[in-house]
Design an enzyme around this catalytic site. Structure first.
Site, mmCIF file in Angstrom:
data_model
loop_
_atom_site.group_PDB
_atom_site.id
_atom_site.type_symbol
_atom_site.label_atom_id
_atom_site.label_comp_id
_atom_site.label_asym_id
_atom_site.label_seq_id
_atom_site.Cartn_x
_atom_site.Cartn_y
_atom_site.Cartn_z
ATOM 1 N N TYR A 187 0.643 -1.137 0.040
ATOM 2 C CA TYR A 187 0.191 -0.285 0.084
ATOM 3 C C TYR A 187 0.547 1.130 -0.146
ATOM 4 O O TYR A 187 0.027 2.074 -0.785
ATOM 5 C CB TYR A 187 -0.896 0.278 1.139
ATOM 6 C CG TYR A 187 -1.783 1.482 1.332
ATOM 7 C CD1 TYR A 187 -3.107 0.679 0.751
ATOM 8 C CD2 TYR A 187 -1.604 2.225 1.884
ATOM 9 C CE1 TYR A 187 -4.550 1.903 0.591
ATOM 10 C CE2 TYR A 187 -2.694 3.190 1.795
ATOM 11 C CZ TYR A 187 -4.118 3.307 1.563
ATOM 12 O OH TYR A 187 -4.608 4.768 2.117
ATOM 13 N N LYS A 191 0.781 3.711 -2.635
ATOM 14 C CA LYS A 191 1.015 5.144 -2.681
ATOM 15 C C LYS A 191 1.501 6.284 -2.636
ATOM 16 O O LYS A 191 1.126 7.576 -3.253
ATOM 17 C CB LYS A 191 -0.109 5.724 -1.068
ATOM 18 C CG LYS A 191 -1.668 4.692 -0.756
ATOM 19 C CD LYS A 191 -2.407 5.418 -1.883
ATOM 20 C CE LYS A 191 -3.594 4.758 -1.556
ATOM 21 N NZ LYS A 191 -5.168 5.365 -2.585
HETATM 22 N N1 LIG Z 1 -10.057 5.775 5.160
HETATM 23 C C1 LIG Z 1 -8.922 5.699 5.228
HETATM 24 O O1 LIG Z 1 -7.977 5.464 6.096
HETATM 25 C C2 LIG Z 1 -8.044 6.471 4.384
HETATM 26 C C3 LIG Z 1 -6.815 7.170 4.774
HETATM 27 C C4 LIG Z 1 -6.015 6.985 3.357
HETATM 28 C C5 LIG Z 1 -6.627 6.939 2.346
HETATM 29 N N2 LIG Z 1 -7.694 6.453 1.839
HETATM 30 C C6 LIG Z 1 -7.987 6.267 0.713
HETATM 31 O O2 LIG Z 1 -9.107 6.871 0.280
HETATM 32 C C7 LIG Z 1 -9.774 5.777 -0.833
HETATM 33 C C8 LIG Z 1 -10.860 5.548 -0.667
HETATM 34 O O3 LIG Z 1 -10.961 4.862 0.824
HETATM 35 P P1 LIG Z 1 -11.880 4.254 1.144
HETATM 36 O O4 LIG Z 1 -11.826 4.576 2.561
HETATM 37 O O5 LIG Z 1 -13.323 5.065 1.455
HETATM 38 O O6 LIG Z 1 -12.152 2.934 1.225
HETATM 39 P P2 LIG Z 1 -13.469 2.028 1.545
HETATM 40 O O7 LIG Z 1 -14.207 2.580 1.848
HETATM 41 O O8 LIG Z 1 -13.305 0.535 1.448
HETATM 42 O O9 LIG Z 1 -14.154 2.524 -0.666
HETATM 43 C C9 LIG Z 1 -13.748 1.612 -1.902
HETATM 44 C C10 LIG Z 1 -13.746 2.300 -2.946
HETATM 45 O O10 LIG Z 1 -12.693 1.722 -4.366
HETATM 46 C C11 LIG Z 1 -13.541 0.518 -4.651
HETATM 47 N N3 LIG Z 1 -12.827 -0.725 -5.122
HETATM 48 C C12 LIG Z 1 -12.265 -1.349 -4.400
HETATM 49 N N4 LIG Z 1 -11.469 -1.909 -5.084
HETATM 50 C C13 LIG Z 1 -11.903 -2.262 -7.089
HETATM 51 C C14 LIG Z 1 -11.819 -1.983 -8.166
HETATM 52 N N5 LIG Z 1 -10.875 -3.607 -8.023
HETATM 53 N N6 LIG Z 1 -12.307 -1.918 -8.795
HETATM 54 C C15 LIG Z 1 -13.101 -0.601 -8.915
HETATM 55 N N7 LIG Z 1 -13.410 -0.359 -7.681
HETATM 56 C C16 LIG Z 1 -13.092 -0.811 -6.598
HETATM 57 C C17 LIG Z 1 -14.624 0.382 -3.915
HETATM 58 O O11 LIG Z 1 -16.111 -0.456 -5.123
HETATM 59 P P3 LIG Z 1 -17.586 -1.461 -4.123
HETATM 60 O O12 LIG Z 1 -17.630 -1.131 -3.385
HETATM 61 O O13 LIG Z 1 -18.044 -1.302 -4.989
HETATM 62 O O14 LIG Z 1 -16.222 -2.539 -4.693
HETATM 63 C C18 LIG Z 1 -14.880 1.269 -3.017
HETATM 64 O O15 LIG Z 1 -15.924 2.304 -3.814
HETATM 65 C C19 LIG Z 1 -8.512 4.878 -1.026
HETATM 66 O O16 LIG Z 1 -8.010 5.008 -2.109
HETATM 67 C C20 LIG Z 1 -7.911 4.305 0.007
HETATM 68 O O17 LIG Z 1 -6.559 4.163 0.308
HETATM 69 C C21 LIG Z 1 -8.294 5.641 2.817
#
Ligand SMILES: NC(=O)c1ccc[n+]([C@@H]2O[C@H](COP(=O)([O-])OP(=O)(O)OC[C@H]3O[C@@H](n4cnc5c(N)ncnc54)[C@H](OP(=O)(O)O)[C@@H]3O)[C@@H](O)[C@H]2O)c1
Length: 280
Positions: A187, A191
């Site tokens: 990851y 990133k």
């Molecule tokens: N949460 C945190 O603390 C955090 C911190 C820093 C950065 N981020 C980044 O923020 C972004 C969103 O994260 P989140 O926390 O909102 O995660 P999340 O709730 O798990 O949502 C992830 C999203 O990505 C989509 N996705 C996953 N695998 C995919 C694939 N193979 N093809 C197409 N779509 C896919 C999912 O679609 P489905 O649900 O439809 O499968 C979902 O809409 C990510 O890039 C993550 O790395 C998150």
């Protein structure tokens, strides 16, 4: 007769820049926040941070397409809410890790919304394991979604933006891409790669009216962090000066600003939204 400093400065501006500076107001207007008339694509818009971003961009006036993978019923809820806001919307289900599926998605999106002005590369996954135990599957799986996915999606839309002379690409990176993360070699590498890709694209498209920026969230309250073991989460909270996780809306606020006409001179930037965590 020597020119005054003002006239010297004015004379040195190229004609196009002069025309632009004369036609723009001297200060920020409420309307500068508006995305009215713009169309956005948000990958992973079905839940979590992507959902908040899609709804926020729509609330600011944009029509918004979203992509999903396993969460299509959640995506339907998001597109429904966007339509309730009076904007147009669509969702498309695909695996972003597969370039051919990304190309099909792009064709379907461009059929409905021929001019995508804003791309938010948000879809992402984690497959955490200590380096010693990390398999090639876990390594390639995370790189394919979190880094190659950004490459595949961006290349379908960015030249359209450049041809029209206006565009925004906003990539969701992570504090882990800046600082590393225990058990997150895959990851963190993906990133960090997103940040390097962001800066390179910013350079290549700066003269074409397209800005390219990254946002590096700290820990945000979503499905992704729900998987973090309680002890690790306690340590995260202790290391976060504001003492809590971010809400998805707080990341969406940063995306909204970078998408707006107000951010026209910001490119190649990584905006930390981490509650002060990197100061520690
Ligand atoms: N949460 C945190 O603390 C955090 C911190 C820093 C950065 N981020 C980044 O923020 C972004 C969103 O994260 P989140 O926390 O909102 O995660 P999340 O709730 O798990 O949502 C992830 C999203 O990505 C989509 N996705 C996953 N695998 C995919 C694939 N193979 N093809 C197409 N779509 C896919 C999912 O679609 P489905 O649900 O439809 O499968 C979902 O809409 C990510 O890039 C993550 O790395 C998150």
């Amino acid at each position: 007769m020597p020119s005054s400093p003002t006239s010297m400065h004015t004379n040195s501006l190229p004609t196009a820049a002069l025309a632009e500076s004369q036609s723009e107001p001297e200060f920020v207007l409420m309307s500068d926040w508006s995305l009215q008339g713009r169309t956005a694509l948000v990958t992973g818009g079905s839940r979590g941070i992507g959902r908040a971003i899609a709804l926020s961009l729509a609330s600011l006036g944009a029509d918004v397409a979203i992509t999903c993978y396993t969460g299509c019923k959640f995506a339907a809820d998001v597109t429904g809410q966007i339509k309730d806001l009076g904007r147009r919307s669509m969702s498309y289900s695909h695996d972003i890790a597969k370039p051919e599926e990304v190309e099909k998605m792009a064709r379907a999106v461009l059929d409905t919304f021929p001019d995508i002005d804003i791309v938010v590369n948000n879809a992402g996954i984690t497959r955490d394991r200590s380096f010693k135990k990390m398999t090639y599957d876990m390594w390639h799986g995370v790189l394919a979604v979190n880094l190659t996915g950004v490459f595949s999606v961006t290349r379908c839309f960015i030249d359209g933006m450049a041809d029209r002379g206006w565009g925004r690409v906003i990539n969701i990176s992570s504090i882990i891409g800046e600082a590393g993360g225990f058990g997150q070699a895959n990851y963190a590498a993906a990133k960090a790669g997103v940040i390097a890709l962001t800066k390179t694209l910013a350079l290549e498209y700066a003269r074409k009216g397209v800005t390219v920026n990254a946002i590096a969230p700290g820990f945000v309250s979503t499905r992704m962090t729900a998987e973090v073991p309680e002890r690790a989460m306690q340590s995260v909270l202790e290391r976060t000066p504001v003492g809590r996780l971010a809400e998805p809306r707080e990341i969406a606020a940063a995306v909204s600003f970078l998408s707006s006409p107000l951010a026209s001179y910001i490119t190649g930037h990584v905006l930390d939204v981490n509650g002060g965590m990197l100061m520690r």
